[in-house]
Design an enzyme around this catalytic site. Sequence first.
Site, PDB file in Angstrom:
ATOM      1  CG  ASP A  32      43.443  -2.732 -43.864  1.00 36.59           C
ATOM      2  OD1 ASP A  32      42.873  -2.062 -42.991  1.00 36.59           O
ATOM      3  OD2 ASP A  32      44.619  -2.513 -44.216  1.00 36.59           O
ATOM      4  CB  ILE A  33      45.769  -1.278 -48.580  1.00 35.10           C
ATOM      5  CG1 ILE A  33      46.548  -1.311 -49.883  1.00 35.10           C
ATOM      6  CG2 ILE A  33      46.471  -0.439 -47.525  1.00 35.10           C
ATOM      7  CD1 ILE A  33      46.616   0.043 -50.587  1.00 35.10           C
ATOM      8  CG  ASN A  89      41.758   1.132 -34.116  1.00 39.32           C
ATOM      9  OD1 ASN A  89      41.584   0.432 -33.127  1.00 39.32           O
ATOM     10  ND2 ASN A  89      42.410   0.696 -35.186  1.00 39.32           N
ATOM     11  N   GLY A  95      44.507   4.669 -31.880  1.00 42.82           N
ATOM     12  CA  GLY A  95      45.257   4.202 -33.048  1.00 42.82           C
ATOM     13  C   GLY A  95      44.576   4.499 -34.368  1.00 42.82           C
ATOM     14  CD  GLN A  96      39.574   7.655 -36.276  1.00 42.48           C
ATOM     15  OE1 GLN A  96      39.321   8.046 -35.132  1.00 42.48           O
ATOM     16  NE2 GLN A  96      38.768   7.869 -37.294  1.00 42.48           N
ATOM     17  CG  HIS A 102      38.007   2.762 -40.394  1.00 46.46           C
ATOM     18  ND1 HIS A 102      38.347   4.084 -40.244  1.00 46.46           N
ATOM     19  CD2 HIS A 102      39.031   2.057 -39.877  1.00 46.46           C
ATOM     20  CE1 HIS A 102      39.536   4.173 -39.651  1.00 46.46           C
ATOM     21  NE2 HIS A 102      39.963   2.952 -39.410  1.00 46.46           N
ATOM     22  CG  LEU A 103      33.245  -2.582 -37.401  1.00 52.45           C
ATOM     23  CD1 LEU A 103      33.479  -2.099 -35.975  1.00 52.45           C
ATOM     24  CD2 LEU A 103      31.811  -3.097 -37.557  1.00 52.45           C
ATOM     25  CG  HIS A 104      39.908  -2.311 -38.341  1.00 54.51           C
ATOM     26  ND1 HIS A 104      41.012  -2.323 -39.169  1.00 54.51           N
ATOM     27  CD2 HIS A 104      39.866  -1.059 -37.802  1.00 54.51           C
ATOM     28  CE1 HIS A 104      41.612  -1.134 -39.127  1.00 54.51           C
ATOM     29  NE2 HIS A 104      40.941  -0.349 -38.299  1.00 54.51           N
TER      30      HIS A 104
END
Length: 116
Positions: A32-33, A89, A95-96, A102-104
């Site tokens: 993640d950036i 999310n 909060g998407q 995507h899976l964090h």
Amino acid sequence: MSIADCLFCKIVAGEILADAVHRTEGLLAFRDINPQAPVHILIIPTEHITSLDVALDGHRDVLGEMMLAARDIARAEDLADAGYRTVMNIGADGGQTVHHVHLHLLGGRALAWPPG
Ligand code: AMP
Ligand code: ZN
């Protein structure tokens, strides 16, 4: 927003650079950036799926592969013993902000619960 404008589709296509940690035919995982933990990796399907809410029964395999990739990456990142978290999310209240499933995968510190 069209698929052509999708940030994560551009990462899959190599049009935007990302720090990839894992790639299969159906999945890509990259850092993640804006990491929220010492390890913060996003696991995405290479196919554009806008959110879990519009996923089809036919996406069963790729959604399962995302979870098992999280398991494998967590081991590779040495998170398994201490523990870690996976989060997806969905939609505005979820909060998407990027509308490609995507899976964090978060780890490397003790994570608070419940989320904000
Ligand atoms: P979400 O809020 O669940 O939609 O998560 C989107 C995530 O994408 C956020 O954690 C962002 O920091 C991350 N993100 C946005 N742009 C990039 C990028 N170019 N490379 C890597 N991660 C990104
Ligand atoms: Zn996309």
